[in-house]
Design an enzyme around this catalytic site. Structure first.
Site, PDB file in Angstrom:
ATOM      1  CE1 TYR A 168      -3.590   2.829   0.787  1.00 35.10           C
ATOM      2  CE2 TYR A 168      -2.066   3.028   2.501  1.00 35.10           C
ATOM      3  CZ  TYR A 168      -3.027   3.748   1.149  1.00 35.10           C
ATOM      4  OH  TYR A 168      -4.192   4.909   1.496  1.00 35.10           O
ATOM      5  NE  ARG A 212       1.762  13.199  11.343  1.00 27.07           N
ATOM      6  CZ  ARG A 212       2.174  13.860  10.289  1.00 27.07           C
ATOM      7  NH1 ARG A 212       3.034  15.089  10.237  1.00 27.07           N
ATOM      8  NH2 ARG A 212       0.967  13.665   8.678  1.00 27.07           N
ATOM      9  NE  ARG A 225      -9.881   5.931   3.899  1.00 22.71           N
ATOM     10  CZ  ARG A 225      -8.685   5.912   3.156  1.00 22.71           C
ATOM     11  NH1 ARG A 225      -8.761   7.007   2.793  1.00 22.71           N
ATOM     12  NH2 ARG A 225      -8.281   4.721   2.392  1.00 22.71           N
ATOM     13  CG  PHE A 285      12.824  18.753  -3.763  1.00 25.61           C
ATOM     14  CD1 PHE A 285      11.134  19.010  -3.381  1.00 25.61           C
ATOM     15  CD2 PHE A 285      12.240  17.065  -4.013  1.00 25.61           C
ATOM     16  CE1 PHE A 285       9.666  18.083  -3.786  1.00 25.61           C
ATOM     17  CE2 PHE A 285      11.597  17.058  -4.677  1.00 25.61           C
ATOM     18  CZ  PHE A 285      10.223  17.607  -4.386  1.00 25.61           C
TER      19      PHE A 285
HETATM   20  C1  D61 Z   1      11.947  13.086  -1.713  1.00 24.66           C
HETATM   21  C2  D61 Z   1      11.735  14.408  -2.006  1.00 24.66           C
HETATM   22  C3  D61 Z   1      10.214  14.165  -1.483  1.00 24.66           C
HETATM   23  C4  D61 Z   1       8.837  13.003  -1.532  1.00 24.66           C
HETATM   24  C5  D61 Z   1       9.672  11.696  -2.051  1.00 24.66           C
HETATM   25  C6  D61 Z   1      11.291  11.672  -2.355  1.00 24.66           C
HETATM   26  C7  D61 Z   1       9.773  10.094  -1.876  1.00 24.66           C
HETATM   27  C8  D61 Z   1       8.369   9.997  -1.645  1.00 24.66           C
HETATM   28  C9  D61 Z   1       7.326  11.452  -1.788  1.00 24.66           C
HETATM   29  C10 D61 Z   1       7.967  12.473  -1.301  1.00 24.66           C
HETATM   30  C11 D61 Z   1       5.802  11.607  -1.371  1.00 24.66           C
HETATM   31  C12 D61 Z   1       5.996  10.885   0.089  1.00 24.66           C
HETATM   32  C13 D61 Z   1       3.679  10.874   0.890  1.00 24.66           C
HETATM   33  C14 D61 Z   1       3.557  11.233   2.169  1.00 24.66           C
HETATM   34  C15 D61 Z   1       2.965  12.119   2.516  1.00 24.66           C
HETATM   35  N1  D61 Z   1       0.980  11.308   2.144  1.00 24.66           N
HETATM   36  C16 D61 Z   1       0.237  11.586   1.989  1.00 24.66           C
HETATM   37  O1  D61 Z   1       0.562  13.095   1.340  1.00 24.66           O
HETATM   38  C17 D61 Z   1      -0.434  10.710   1.199  1.00 24.66           C
HETATM   39  O2  D61 Z   1      -1.168  10.330   0.083  1.00 24.66           O
HETATM   40  C18 D61 Z   1      -0.320   9.796  -0.736  1.00 24.66           C
HETATM   41  C19 D61 Z   1      -0.656   9.705  -1.991  1.00 24.66           C
HETATM   42  C20 D61 Z   1      -0.267  11.764  -2.491  1.00 24.66           C
HETATM   43  C21 D61 Z   1       0.710  11.319  -2.514  1.00 24.66           C
HETATM   44  C22 D61 Z   1       0.517  12.991  -2.842  1.00 24.66           C
HETATM   45  C23 D61 Z   1       2.757  13.442  -2.742  1.00 24.66           C
HETATM   46  C24 D61 Z   1       3.137  13.563  -0.978  1.00 24.66           C
HETATM   47  C25 D61 Z   1       4.415  14.362  -1.688  1.00 24.66           C
HETATM   48  C26 D61 Z   1       5.162  14.633  -2.434  1.00 24.66           C
HETATM   49  C27 D61 Z   1       4.423  14.616  -3.893  1.00 24.66           C
HETATM   50  C28 D61 Z   1       3.161  14.012  -4.739  1.00 24.66           C
HETATM   51  C29 D61 Z   1       4.686  14.562  -4.905  1.00 24.66           C
HETATM   52  C30 D61 Z   1       6.162  15.323  -5.109  1.00 24.66           C
HETATM   53  C31 D61 Z   1       6.680  15.942  -4.207  1.00 24.66           C
HETATM   54  C32 D61 Z   1       6.056  15.571  -2.945  1.00 24.66           C
HETATM   55  C33 D61 Z   1      -1.492  10.995   2.642  1.00 24.66           C
HETATM   56  O3  D61 Z   1      -2.221  11.810   2.756  1.00 24.66           O
HETATM   57  C34 D61 Z   1      -2.926  12.969   3.530  1.00 24.66           C
HETATM   58  C35 D61 Z   1      -2.559  13.311   4.478  1.00 24.66           C
HETATM   59  O4  D61 Z   1      -1.096  12.566   5.356  1.00 24.66           O
HETATM   60  O5  D61 Z   1      -2.287  14.004   4.779  1.00 24.66           O
HETATM   61  C36 D61 Z   1      -3.151   9.330   2.479  1.00 24.66           C
HETATM   62  O6  D61 Z   1      -4.007  10.079   2.091  1.00 24.66           O
HETATM   63  O7  D61 Z   1      -1.739   8.827   2.710  1.00 24.66           O
HETATM   64 MG    MG Z   2      -5.307   8.553   0.665  1.00 20.30          MG
END
Ligand code: D61
Ligand code: MG
Length: 413
Positions: A168, A212, A225, A285
């Protein structure tokens, strides 16, 4: 923005905070004038202050691609997260989302607050997407397709095993890591990182969020969830929600510590990934969210508050953004937070040895980097050494500056 009281209590937070405000204003001036780009950057600020701040400092074409990548996936996630959409409506949208981004007419109304605006005005995002270079578009399309299919799979499936949990997290965050590596490569600034290391970058961030956000996710209305794997929590309680009841406090904290220990698996890969980066802006970044994550884990470990309310490292954000420049800063912070974590391990915890082993591995990597000298720690901080008159004068000046900046710029930090 921190209150004056918070600033008085922690005067060394003020300088990075002011710097951050100024940087945010500077970045804002660089936003392209066309309305679709204006919408995209304004939206990025609203839905994610922390990612917006680190995205801002990238060079223009990569910055635009990552901004759109973020908004497309955030929109996809808004569909996934909206528990009021029926499964038979939701699944086809998730599966076809990678095609919708090419269609300026497409939109689907869901989510609340800023997310609702993002969904209602999604045409701005697709318009901006269509202006990106083809290699950026292909990377975004591919990841959106795979994430949508993965999310759809988990709509009807619970996170049972640790393998499910990793799967997931791969879909919702590991794939972001893979996509970002592709975008960095397409920009010509970095080599292409391996999928395994890129995946770990996402897993470490996502698992930290899932740990968290226990209370927030379990209390979600109309339907809670659950992302904590049954294979872990069933060792401590019969139902996941039992962790929030006071009578289960001891078990809850043990379960939490088990989850933190699981997340620590990814640290080694993350350090390897970051150490291979060359471009300073891309490095920052990537590194800033990782430092915030290990800090959050250190804060959450053995902390019953995770089951009672919000545990966030708000105060540290500006400082981490200000201080993180090179890999030595990363090793230093991972070292400090791992030591803090180790000091919190209670020998009566069922996973104490496992946790300490993982932390030792991390501490050794940081020590072996040979860059731990001459650093100022976030944790072991000396009290400010001003006399009271100096404090009053400094605060009046800085508080006025902050008040001015807050008044002229509505976006809160
Ligand atoms: C380097 C820098 C940033 C990085 C990386 C490597 C590798 C992965 C990520 C960022 C993504 C980390 C996601 C962690 C936060 N989780 C969420 O936001 C959950 O949603 C996941 C699906 C949508 C992802 C959108 C996203 C997030 C960060 C990004 C990105 C796209 C694009 C570019 C840079 C960063 C979470 O959201 C709700 C919440 O936590 O508030 C969920 O629904 O589980
Ligand atoms: Mg989500």
């Amino acid at each position: 923005m921190g209150s004056l009281r918070a600033i008085l209590k922690h005067p060394d937070d003020l300088y990075p905070l002011v710097k951050l405000k100024l940087a945010a204003r500077h970045a804002e001036k660089q936003i392209p004038r066309e309305p679709h780009w204006g919408f995209c950057y304004a939206m990025l600020h609203k839905v994610s202050r922390s990612f917006a701040l680190v995205i801002q400092q990238l060079d223009t074409d990569l910055r635009d691609a990552i901004c759109i990548f973020y908004l497309v996936l955030r929109a996809l996630d808004t569909v996934e997260d909206d528990t009021s959409i029926a499964t038979d409506i939701k699944v086809p949208i998730l599966m076809a989302f990678h095609r919708h981004i090419y269609d300026r007419e497409w939109h689907f109304s869901c989510g609340v607050k800023h997310y609702k605006v993002l969904m209602d005005e999604f045409h701005h995002v697709s318009t901006a997407f269509l202006e990106l270079g083809r290699s950026y578009q292909e990377a975004i399309e591919d990841i959106t397709m795979r994430m949508g299919a993965g999310m759809a799979k988990f709509i009807c499936k619970e996170v049972e095993t640790i393998d499910d949990y990793d799967e997931y997290c791969h879909y919702v965050a590991g794939l972001v890591g893979l996509g970002l590596s592709k975008l960095f490569y397409a920009s010509g600034k970095e080599d292409l990182a391996s999928d395994t290391l890129s995946n770990s970058m996402g897993l470490f961030l996502q698992k930290t969020n899932i740990i968290r956000d226990y209370l927030e996710d379990i209390n979600e209305i109309p339907k809670s969830r659950m992302f904590w794997p049954r294979q872990i929590w069933s060792k401590y309680v019969n139902k996941l929600e039992d962790l929030k009841y006071e009578e289960n406090s001891v078990k809850a904290v043990q379960c939490l510590n088990d989850m933190v220990t699981n997340a620590l698996i990814h640290v080694e890969d993350c350090l390897k990934y970051m150490s291979a980066l060359r471009d300073p802006a891309i490095f920052r970044f990537c590194a800033i969210p990782q430092i915030m994550a290990i800090g959050t884990l250190a804060l959450c470990y053995n902390n019953i508050q995770v089951f009672r309310g919000v545990v966030k490292m708000r105060r540290l954000t500006a400082k981490v953004i200000d201080r993180t420049k090179t890999m030595s800063d990363v090793y230093g912070d991972f070292y400090d937070f791992s030591r803090m974590l180790k000091s919190k391990v209670d020998n009566s915890d069922p996973n104490a040895n496992k946790t300490k082993e993982k932390l030792e591995t991390i501490l050794k990597i940081c020590r072996d980097s040979g860059s731990l000298n001459n650093r100022k720690s976030y944790i072991i901080r000396s009290e400010p050494r001003y006399n009271s008159t100096t404090i009053v004068v400094i605060f009046i000046i800085l508080a006025m500056l902050l008040a001015y900046l807050s008044a002229t710029r509505p976006n809160n930090i």
